[in-house]
Design a protein around this motif. Structure first.
Motif, PDB file in Angstrom:
ATOM      1  N   ILE A  26     -32.684  -4.135 -53.325  1.00  0.00           N
ATOM      2  CA  ILE A  26     -32.606  -5.594 -53.365  1.00  0.00           C
ATOM      3  C   ILE A  26     -33.944  -6.235 -53.026  1.00  0.00           C
ATOM      4  N   PHE A  27     -34.648  -5.697 -52.022  1.00  0.00           N
ATOM      5  CA  PHE A  27     -35.811  -6.399 -51.480  1.00  0.00           C
ATOM      6  C   PHE A  27     -37.174  -5.882 -51.934  1.00  0.00           C
ATOM      7  N   LEU A  28     -37.301  -4.584 -52.204  1.00  0.00           N
ATOM      8  CA  LEU A  28     -38.641  -4.024 -52.380  1.00  0.00           C
ATOM      9  C   LEU A  28     -39.434  -4.687 -53.507  1.00  0.00           C
ATOM     10  N   ARG A  29     -38.786  -5.008 -54.612  1.00  0.00           N
ATOM     11  CA  ARG A  29     -39.517  -5.590 -55.731  1.00  0.00           C
ATOM     12  C   ARG A  29     -39.982  -7.019 -55.456  1.00  0.00           C
ATOM     13  N   SER A  30     -39.451  -7.630 -54.404  1.00  0.00           N
ATOM     14  CA  SER A  30     -39.892  -8.994 -54.061  1.00  0.00           C
ATOM     15  C   SER A  30     -41.009  -8.988 -53.021  1.00  0.00           C
ATOM     16  N   VAL A  31     -41.423  -7.807 -52.543  1.00  0.00           N
ATOM     17  CA  VAL A  31     -42.490  -7.722 -51.539  1.00  0.00           C
ATOM     18  C   VAL A  31     -43.791  -8.257 -52.133  1.00  0.00           C
ATOM     19  N   SER A  32     -44.440  -9.162 -51.411  1.00  0.00           N
ATOM     20  CA  SER A  32     -45.654  -9.814 -51.906  1.00  0.00           C
ATOM     21  C   SER A  32     -46.795  -9.786 -50.891  1.00  0.00           C
ATOM     22  N   ALA A  33     -46.517  -9.282 -49.696  1.00  0.00           N
ATOM     23  CA  ALA A  33     -47.530  -9.228 -48.637  1.00  0.00           C
ATOM     24  C   ALA A  33     -47.104  -8.179 -47.617  1.00  0.00           C
ATOM     25  N   SER A  34     -48.001  -7.884 -46.701  1.00  0.00           N
ATOM     26  CA  SER A  34     -47.637  -6.998 -45.597  1.00  0.00           C
ATOM     27  C   SER A  34     -48.439  -7.379 -44.373  1.00  0.00           C
ATOM     28  N   LEU A  35     -47.882  -7.054 -43.223  1.00  0.00           N
ATOM     29  CA  LEU A  35     -48.629  -7.108 -41.976  1.00  0.00           C
ATOM     30  C   LEU A  35     -49.144  -5.707 -41.707  1.00  0.00           C
ATOM     31  N   PHE A  36     -50.450  -5.573 -41.550  1.00  0.00           N
ATOM     32  CA  PHE A  36     -51.037  -4.282 -41.204  1.00  0.00           C
ATOM     33  C   PHE A  36     -51.320  -4.289 -39.715  1.00  0.00           C
ATOM     34  N   ILE A  37     -50.755  -3.318 -38.997  1.00  0.00           N
ATOM     35  CA  ILE A  37     -50.755  -3.324 -37.539  1.00  0.00           C
ATOM     36  C   ILE A  37     -51.433  -2.062 -37.022  1.00  0.00           C
ATOM     37  N   THR A  38     -52.323  -2.250 -36.068  1.00  0.00           N
ATOM     38  CA  THR A  38     -53.038  -1.123 -35.474  1.00  0.00           C
ATOM     39  C   THR A  38     -52.816  -1.101 -33.965  1.00  0.00           C
ATOM     40  N   GLY A  39     -53.154   0.021 -33.352  1.00  0.00           N
ATOM     41  CA  GLY A  39     -53.055   0.168 -31.904  1.00  0.00           C
ATOM     42  C   GLY A  39     -53.911   1.325 -31.445  1.00  0.00           C
ATOM     43  N   LYS A  40     -54.470   1.228 -30.254  1.00  0.00           N
ATOM     44  CA  LYS A  40     -55.347   2.283 -29.737  1.00  0.00           C
ATOM     45  C   LYS A  40     -54.572   3.534 -29.377  1.00  0.00           C
ATOM     46  N   THR A  41     -53.306   3.370 -29.018  1.00  0.00           N
ATOM     47  CA  THR A  41     -52.451   4.498 -28.668  1.00  0.00           C
ATOM     48  C   THR A  41     -51.120   4.353 -29.399  1.00  0.00           C
ATOM     49  N   PRO A  42     -50.356   5.434 -29.531  1.00  0.00           N
ATOM     50  CA  PRO A  42     -49.042   5.319 -30.170  1.00  0.00           C
ATOM     51  C   PRO A  42     -48.145   4.280 -29.490  1.00  0.00           C
ATOM     52  N   LYS A  43     -48.235   4.193 -28.165  1.00  0.00           N
ATOM     53  CA  LYS A  43     -47.424   3.213 -27.443  1.00  0.00           C
ATOM     54  C   LYS A  43     -47.831   1.797 -27.810  1.00  0.00           C
ATOM     55  N   GLU A  44     -49.143   1.517 -27.839  1.00  0.00           N
ATOM     56  CA  GLU A  44     -49.623   0.192 -28.208  1.00  0.00           C
ATOM     57  C   GLU A  44     -49.210  -0.147 -29.634  1.00  0.00           C
ATOM     58  N   LEU A  45     -49.288   0.835 -30.522  1.00  0.00           N
ATOM     59  CA  LEU A  45     -48.908   0.612 -31.913  1.00  0.00           C
ATOM     60  C   LEU A  45     -47.425   0.277 -32.025  1.00  0.00           C
ATOM     61  N   ALA A  46     -46.593   0.983 -31.277  1.00  0.00           N
ATOM     62  CA  ALA A  46     -45.149   0.726 -31.307  1.00  0.00           C
ATOM     63  C   ALA A  46     -44.824  -0.674 -30.787  1.00  0.00           C
ATOM     64  N   ILE A  47     -45.509  -1.095 -29.721  1.00  0.00           N
ATOM     65  CA  ILE A  47     -45.282  -2.431 -29.163  1.00  0.00           C
ATOM     66  C   ILE A  47     -45.720  -3.511 -30.154  1.00  0.00           C
TER      67      ILE A  47
ATOM     68  N   VAL B  31     -60.817  -5.492 -42.586  1.00  0.00           N
ATOM     69  CA  VAL B  31     -59.616  -4.883 -42.024  1.00  0.00           C
ATOM     70  C   VAL B  31     -59.683  -3.378 -42.238  1.00  0.00           C
ATOM     71  N   ASP B  32     -59.684  -2.617 -41.154  1.00  0.00           N
ATOM     72  CA  ASP B  32     -59.736  -1.154 -41.226  1.00  0.00           C
ATOM     73  C   ASP B  32     -58.336  -0.624 -41.526  1.00  0.00           C
ATOM     74  N   LYS B  33     -58.146  -0.098 -42.740  1.00  0.00           N
ATOM     75  CA  LYS B  33     -56.827   0.368 -43.162  1.00  0.00           C
ATOM     76  C   LYS B  33     -56.672   1.874 -43.024  1.00  0.00           C
ATOM     77  N   SER B  34     -57.572   2.495 -42.294  1.00  0.00           N
ATOM     78  CA  SER B  34     -57.531   3.955 -42.171  1.00  0.00           C
ATOM     79  C   SER B  34     -56.418   4.430 -41.236  1.00  0.00           C
ATOM     80  N   ARG B  35     -55.932   3.555 -40.371  1.00  0.00           N
ATOM     81  CA  ARG B  35     -54.855   3.954 -39.463  1.00  0.00           C
ATOM     82  C   ARG B  35     -54.005   2.734 -39.131  1.00  0.00           C
ATOM     83  N   GLY B  36     -52.735   2.987 -38.907  1.00  0.00           N
ATOM     84  CA  GLY B  36     -51.844   1.880 -38.581  1.00  0.00           C
ATOM     85  C   GLY B  36     -50.567   1.951 -39.386  1.00  0.00           C
ATOM     86  N   ILE B  37     -49.742   0.924 -39.259  1.00  0.00           N
ATOM     87  CA  ILE B  37     -48.494   0.854 -40.014  1.00  0.00           C
ATOM     88  C   ILE B  37     -48.393  -0.498 -40.704  1.00  0.00           C
TER      89      ILE B  37
END
Length: 277
Positions: free
Chosen positions: A58-79, A4-10
């Motif tokens: 309330i929620f942050l300390r219970s975070v145990s995973a994340s979805l890492f999302i990428t996109g070729k363009t800002p629009k694709e990333l937002a979608i 998983v390339d974590k260099s870019r994305g949200i």
């Protein structure tokens, strides 16, 4: 394993579920193990309002995973980021767990202190649960890698889309009668039956879940028929001592149907089930 390339994305922060390692789910979405342990001062610094501070505390300390999302363009990333709420719902349905998805950031949860972007995505207190954390095992990871994409593609079918939402969200209701109604709405919608509902629903589910096994079909038929009777009492105000077990068993039935559909990559028509031996 695909890297998983974590260099870019949200990142969309999740609770309620934790993989033991990174799991690519779709071309632009991966499920990552994470943790988050910010100080109150850190939370205050990153949040833009008192409401955001409250939700984050309330929620942050219970975070145990994340979805890492990428996109070729800002629009694709937002979608992709917008659609990722359905990834969270789909995972919740597949594992019959409530999963919160309240935060979006430009950094992984463990790097929260470095965030330049941090937004609350959901102000409703969903995902505030005391259930045991669901750890995704190696076998379950293999299942996701093999079948997740087909489950995602089935979301284009309205009856499957509806079933996933029902299974992922029934815990949002505190009343067991409402939970039963929602779960069975998902089940009924998958089979689209207009008459002889109890009999046909029990028959189709039995044939779908146990093709070729008459003994198991009979057991499933009897269980579904009994549960549907309980469902009818529940939604019509009949006297029932306890619904907790019936809610769990009904959710299990819907989950089995959803997972089988994901494994096969399609939903059968009722005609196929009627003439199936």
């Amino acid at each position: 394993m695909e890297k998983v390339d974590k260099s870019r994305g949200i990142y969309i922060y999740l609770n309620g579920i934790k993989p033991i390692e990174d799991i690519p789910l779709r071309d632009d979405v991966a499920l990552l193990p994470c943790s988050c342990n910010p100080t109150p001062d850190m939370i205050i610094t990153k949040c833009s309002s008192e409401i955001d501070i409250g939700v984050a505390c309330i929620f942050l300390r219970s975070v145990s995973a994340s979805l890492f999302i990428t996109g070729k363009t800002p629009k694709e990333l937002a979608i992709s980021a917008w659609n990722s709420q359905w990834d969270a719902m789909l995972l919740a349905a597949l594992y019959d767990r409530e999963i919160g998805f309240n935060f979006q950031s430009d950094v992984a949860p463990e790097n929260f202190h470095k965030a330049n972007v941090f937004h609350i995505t959901n102000y409703k207190f969903k995902g505030l649960n005391s259930e045991e954390l669901k750890i995704i095992s190696c076998e379950e990871k293999k299942w996701l890698q093999k079948h997740y994409k087909s489950a995602w593609e089935l979301l284009d079918i309205e009856r499957f889309h509806n079933a996933i939402h029902c299974l992922a969200s029934y815990r949002w209701h505190t009343l067991p009668r409402a939970q039963m109604a929602l779960i069975w709405s998902g089940i009924e919608g998958l089979f689209q039956i207009d008459y002889e509902l109890s009999f046909r629903l029990s028959l189709y589910i039995a044939k779908y879940l146990a093709p070729g096994n008459i003994i198991e079909q009979k057991m499933i038929f009897d269980e579904v028929k009994k549960l549907y009777g309980t469902r009818s009492k529940a939604v019509h105000g009949g006297a029932i001592e306890s619904l907790d077990d019936s809610v769990k068993l009904s959710a299990c039935i819907l989950r089995r149907i959803v997972m089988k559909a994901a494994e096969e990559g399609f939903l059968p028509g009722n005609d196929q089930l009627i003439f199936q031996i």
